[in-house]
Design an enzyme around this catalytic site. Structure first.
Site, PDB file in Angstrom:
ATOM      1  NE  ARG A  52      -4.041  -0.103   2.543  1.00  0.00           N
ATOM      2  CZ  ARG A  52      -3.472  -0.257   3.753  1.00  0.00           C
ATOM      3  NH1 ARG A  52      -2.731  -0.165   4.953  1.00  0.00           N
ATOM      4  NH2 ARG A  52      -4.300  -1.867   4.245  1.00  0.00           N
ATOM      5  CE1 TYR A 104      -9.670  19.829 -10.867  1.00  0.00           C
ATOM      6  CE2 TYR A 104      -8.928  18.781  -8.358  1.00  0.00           C
ATOM      7  CZ  TYR A 104      -9.464  18.461 -10.024  1.00  0.00           C
ATOM      8  OH  TYR A 104      -9.768  17.574 -10.422  1.00  0.00           O
ATOM      9  CG  ASP A 177      -1.587  22.136  -7.019  1.00  0.00           C
ATOM     10  OD1 ASP A 177      -1.123  21.768  -8.365  1.00  0.00           O
ATOM     11  OD2 ASP A 177      -2.922  21.653  -7.077  1.00  0.00           O
ATOM     12  CE  LYS A 202      -5.717  16.991 -15.188  1.00  0.00           C
ATOM     13  NZ  LYS A 202      -4.775  17.027 -13.889  1.00  0.00           N
TER      14      LYS A 202
END
Ligand SMILES: Cc1ncc(COP(=O)(O)O)c(C=O)c1O
Length: 235
Positions: A52, A104, A177, A202
């Site tokens: 994980r 965003y 970001d 992106k």
């Protein structure tokens, strides 16, 4: 060679020159195993327990990202949203955070619904207006200033260095970001930010065939450890 002096283009092209020690492959293998064998005495001396949060498939990607951002370390996530929300979940209920009015939309939506329900005090400001940021900072109470620059969808630009100076003076950390800029155009840590986040979906990926997120941190401190724990526990 001092790899810290390589250009972003060389780091990206050479990917730190990693070669698989067993097969001599120049491209990293994908390891589908979810778990790892224990030693006979039930210990995990290999350092890997469960996939994980521990999968060799992304060791190289994290090392390359850390090099590109000039970071102490980087961690990849299942999406940009998973990376971003891990930063806020590493805070504590009652903490005050500043975030841009233009950012965003889905992260802003999460902040104004789920994060506030969980107890974060989220205040949206025009982060490109330094006076507005200074006025909104609450010394001792504001724990994080979240920036997105250039910001989706208007490409609003914030002065990272100026905000970092004001935020640090008030005792707050700064996370950026940097999805749109990529480390080719902006290295937020060199400008004073504490943390960089990417929707690697992106430009970092560039081919519209991967959903991924990444965080790069300036220091291996308590925040980085909390974020790594959140990734280990949330996936
Ligand atoms: C600037 C920015 N940050 C974060 C995200 C969220 O990333 P992801 O879609 O990988 O979860 C996006 C997605 O559009 C984005 O444009």
């Amino acid at each position: 060679m001092d790899k810290s002096k390589l250009s972003a283009a060389s780091i990206a092209a050479q990917a730190l020159g990693w070669i698989d020690p067993v097969t001599k492959a120049v491209t990293p293998a994908i390891h589908p195993s979810t778990t790892y064998i224990r030693d006979p005495d039930n210990q995990y001396r290999s350092g890997r327990i469960y996939a994980r949060d521990n999968n060799p498939s992304y060791d190289q990607a994290e090392a390359v990202l850390a090099a590109l951002e000039g970071a102490e370390g980087a961690a990849v996530f299942a999406s940009g949203m998973a990376a971003a929300t891990a930063v806020f979940l590493a805070l504590a209920p009652g903490d005050h955070v500043l975030a841009p009015k233009v950012m965003y939309w889905s992260l802003r939506n999460w902040l104004m619904t789920e994060a506030t329900r969980w107890g974060l005090k989220v205040e949206l400001v025009d982060t490109h207006d330094l006076d507005a940021v200074r006025a909104a900072l609450r010394p001792g109470e504001t724990k994080l200033v979240w920036l997105e620059t250039p910001a989706n969808p208007l490409w609003t630009v914030t002065d990272i260095a100026a905000v970092a100076e004001a935020a640090h003076a008030a005792g707050a950390r700064v996370a950026v970001d940097s999805t749109v800029a990529t480390p080719v155009l902006t290295r937020p840590l060199a400008l004073g930010a504490d943390l960089v986040m990417h929707s690697a979906t992106k430009y970092l990926n560039g081919h519209s065939d991967v959903i991924a997120g990444a965080l790069a941190t300036a220091r291996d401190d308590e925040t980085r450890q909390r974020i790594k724990r959140i990734r280990a526990e949330h996936g």
